[in-house]
Motif scaffolding. Structure first.
Motif, PDB file in Angstrom:
ATOM      1  N   LEU A 138       0.821  -1.213   0.000  1.00  0.00           N
ATOM      2  CA  LEU A 138       0.000   0.000   0.000  1.00  0.00           C
ATOM      3  C   LEU A 138       0.855   1.263   0.000  1.00  0.00           C
ATOM      4  O   LEU A 138       0.555   2.234  -0.704  1.00  0.00           O
ATOM      5  CB  LEU A 138      -0.948  -0.010   1.194  1.00  0.00           C
ATOM      6  N   SER A 139       1.932   1.250   0.753  1.00  0.00           N
ATOM      7  CA  SER A 139       2.833   2.405   0.772  1.00  0.00           C
ATOM      8  C   SER A 139       3.500   2.599  -0.589  1.00  0.00           C
ATOM      9  O   SER A 139       3.621   3.722  -1.084  1.00  0.00           O
ATOM     10  CB  SER A 139       3.879   2.209   1.865  1.00  0.00           C
ATOM     11  N   GLY A 140       3.918   1.496  -1.196  1.00  0.00           N
ATOM     12  CA  GLY A 140       4.517   1.573  -2.530  1.00  0.00           C
ATOM     13  C   GLY A 140       3.535   2.031  -3.583  1.00  0.00           C
ATOM     14  O   GLY A 140       3.887   2.783  -4.499  1.00  0.00           O
ATOM     15  N   LEU A 141       2.281   1.591  -3.457  1.00  0.00           N
ATOM     16  CA  LEU A 141       1.260   2.014  -4.406  1.00  0.00           C
ATOM     17  C   LEU A 141       0.990   3.515  -4.281  1.00  0.00           C
ATOM     18  O   LEU A 141       0.853   4.214  -5.290  1.00  0.00           O
ATOM     19  CB  LEU A 141      -0.026   1.219  -4.163  1.00  0.00           C
ATOM     20  N   LEU A 142       0.948   4.010  -3.052  1.00  0.00           N
ATOM     21  CA  LEU A 142       0.794   5.453  -2.858  1.00  0.00           C
ATOM     22  C   LEU A 142       1.990   6.215  -3.429  1.00  0.00           C
ATOM     23  O   LEU A 142       1.827   7.265  -4.054  1.00  0.00           O
ATOM     24  CB  LEU A 142       0.635   5.768  -1.375  1.00  0.00           C
ATOM     25  N   LEU A 143       3.189   5.692  -3.210  1.00  0.00           N
ATOM     26  CA  LEU A 143       4.384   6.342  -3.755  1.00  0.00           C
ATOM     27  C   LEU A 143       4.360   6.341  -5.281  1.00  0.00           C
ATOM     28  O   LEU A 143       4.671   7.346  -5.922  1.00  0.00           O
ATOM     29  CB  LEU A 143       5.649   5.657  -3.239  1.00  0.00           C
ATOM     30  N   LEU A 144       3.981   5.202  -5.865  1.00  0.00           N
ATOM     31  CA  LEU A 144       3.928   5.106  -7.319  1.00  0.00           C
ATOM     32  C   LEU A 144       2.883   6.062  -7.900  1.00  0.00           C
ATOM     33  O   LEU A 144       3.105   6.673  -8.942  1.00  0.00           O
ATOM     34  CB  LEU A 144       3.612   3.660  -7.732  1.00  0.00           C
ATOM     35  N   THR A 145       1.763   6.211  -7.223  1.00  0.00           N
ATOM     36  CA  THR A 145       0.701   7.073  -7.715  1.00  0.00           C
ATOM     37  C   THR A 145       1.045   8.556  -7.572  1.00  0.00           C
ATOM     38  O   THR A 145       0.805   9.354  -8.478  1.00  0.00           O
ATOM     39  CB  THR A 145      -0.607   6.784  -6.952  1.00  0.00           C
TER      40      THR A 145
ATOM     41  N   ILE B 183       5.157  13.749  -4.097  1.00  0.00           N
ATOM     42  CA  ILE B 183       5.940  13.376  -2.912  1.00  0.00           C
ATOM     43  C   ILE B 183       7.384  13.831  -3.058  1.00  0.00           C
ATOM     44  O   ILE B 183       7.993  14.335  -2.117  1.00  0.00           O
ATOM     45  CB  ILE B 183       5.855  11.852  -2.677  1.00  0.00           C
ATOM     46  N   LEU B 184       7.934  13.681  -4.257  1.00  0.00           N
ATOM     47  CA  LEU B 184       9.329  14.058  -4.489  1.00  0.00           C
ATOM     48  C   LEU B 184       9.497  15.524  -4.881  1.00  0.00           C
ATOM     49  O   LEU B 184      10.606  15.973  -5.149  1.00  0.00           O
ATOM     50  CB  LEU B 184       9.942  13.151  -5.558  1.00  0.00           C
ATOM     51  N   GLY B 185       8.390  16.277  -4.923  1.00  0.00           N
ATOM     52  CA  GLY B 185       8.464  17.699  -5.235  1.00  0.00           C
ATOM     53  C   GLY B 185       8.820  17.986  -6.678  1.00  0.00           C
ATOM     54  O   GLY B 185       9.459  18.994  -6.970  1.00  0.00           O
ATOM     55  N   GLN B 186       8.386  17.137  -7.607  1.00  0.00           N
ATOM     56  CA  GLN B 186       8.715  17.310  -9.020  1.00  0.00           C
ATOM     57  C   GLN B 186       7.707  18.175  -9.777  1.00  0.00           C
ATOM     58  O   GLN B 186       7.921  18.488 -10.932  1.00  0.00           O
ATOM     59  CB  GLN B 186       8.803  15.935  -9.702  1.00  0.00           C
ATOM     60  N   VAL B 187       6.598  18.545  -9.142  1.00  0.00           N
ATOM     61  CA  VAL B 187       5.564  19.331  -9.801  1.00  0.00           C
ATOM     62  C   VAL B 187       5.627  20.743  -9.245  1.00  0.00           C
ATOM     63  O   VAL B 187       5.281  20.998  -8.107  1.00  0.00           O
ATOM     64  CB  VAL B 187       4.165  18.708  -9.558  1.00  0.00           C
TER      65      VAL B 187
ATOM     66  N   LEU C 196       5.400  14.675   1.084  1.00  0.00           N
ATOM     67  CA  LEU C 196       6.381  13.726   1.620  1.00  0.00           C
ATOM     68  C   LEU C 196       6.059  13.391   3.065  1.00  0.00           C
ATOM     69  O   LEU C 196       6.020  12.212   3.448  1.00  0.00           O
ATOM     70  CB  LEU C 196       7.805  14.283   1.502  1.00  0.00           C
ATOM     71  N   GLY C 197       5.806  14.402   3.871  1.00  0.00           N
ATOM     72  CA  GLY C 197       5.466  14.169   5.275  1.00  0.00           C
ATOM     73  C   GLY C 197       4.175  13.374   5.434  1.00  0.00           C
ATOM     74  O   GLY C 197       4.077  12.487   6.287  1.00  0.00           O
ATOM     75  N   ARG C 198       3.185  13.682   4.613  1.00  0.00           N
ATOM     76  CA  ARG C 198       1.914  12.958   4.698  1.00  0.00           C
ATOM     77  C   ARG C 198       2.070  11.510   4.256  1.00  0.00           C
ATOM     78  O   ARG C 198       1.476  10.608   4.836  1.00  0.00           O
ATOM     79  CB  ARG C 198       0.853  13.671   3.865  1.00  0.00           C
ATOM     80  N   TRP C 199       2.869  11.281   3.203  1.00  0.00           N
ATOM     81  CA  TRP C 199       3.107   9.906   2.755  1.00  0.00           C
ATOM     82  C   TRP C 199       3.840   9.124   3.833  1.00  0.00           C
ATOM     83  O   TRP C 199       3.498   7.958   4.092  1.00  0.00           O
ATOM     84  CB  TRP C 199       3.889   9.906   1.444  1.00  0.00           C
TER      85      TRP C 199
END
Length: 182
Positions: free
Chosen positions: A100-107, A112-116, A131-134
């Motif tokens: 579930l954590s990986g799926l959230l990261l993938l989505t 999360i990584l601040g790329q937008v 990032l903090g929420r994830w």
């Protein structure tokens, strides 16, 4: 009804749901392929299948095997006695929160990584909280999983029964066996 279940293997409701899911999938496929470049959808789908089967599947299979090696394999059921019942399925308490954590990261990885960079301009929401929420959601998933594992271990532990009294040595109790003459 039992004849249908014997031939089909499930209830009519199951068949109806399967047919509805096929219809929805067909409709979505027609809508996707109706665009300007339908071949790009096919290329994306084939690329996703190849990426999953050739890269991701071996990667998470290797990760799962490593987790089982590090955390220890479950004991052999034949070697278990009454004092130590087998604990099976413990690895799922690690697999589910990781998945579930990986799926959230993938989505949400761009957020999360601040790329937008333009996310805040379109939504008015801050872009530095993902990032903090994830991490918080991942910690909650692992904490809940650990709590469920503890509850399962607690409920599956053997209950201690008081030993049955020896009928021959208990004073005042008569034996079922006839007394032998002296």
């Amino acid at each position: 009804m039992s004849g249908f279940r014997a031939r089909y293997g499930a209830s009519p409701l199951h068949l109806l749901l399967v047919l509805c899911s096929f219809a929805l999938t067909g409709y979505a496929g027609i809508r996707l392929l109706d665009g300007d470049q339908p071949w790009m959808v096919v290329v994306w789908f084939v690329g996703a299948v190849l990426l999953h089967d050739l890269v991701l599947l071996p990667l998470y299979t290797l990760t799962d095997r490593a987790a089982q090696t590090v955390l220890g394999r479950p004991p052999d059921p034949a070697a278990q006695g009454d004092d130590n019942p087998p604990m099976r399925g413990w690895i799922n308490y690690v697999r589910v929160p990781v998945f579930l954590s990986g799926l959230l990261l993938l989505t949400y990885f761009p957020l999360i990584l601040g790329q937008v960079e333009i996310f805040t301009a379109y939504t008015g929401l801050p872009d530095d909280v993902f990032l903090g929420r994830w991490l918080l959601i991942s910690a909650a998933l692992f904490g809940l999983s650990a709590l469920l594992l503890l509850v399962r271990m607690w409920s599956s532990r053997p209950t201690r029964r008081a030993p049955e009294p020896n009928r021959e040595s208990t004073p005042g109790m008569e034996s079922d066996e006839p007394d032998e003459p002296d």
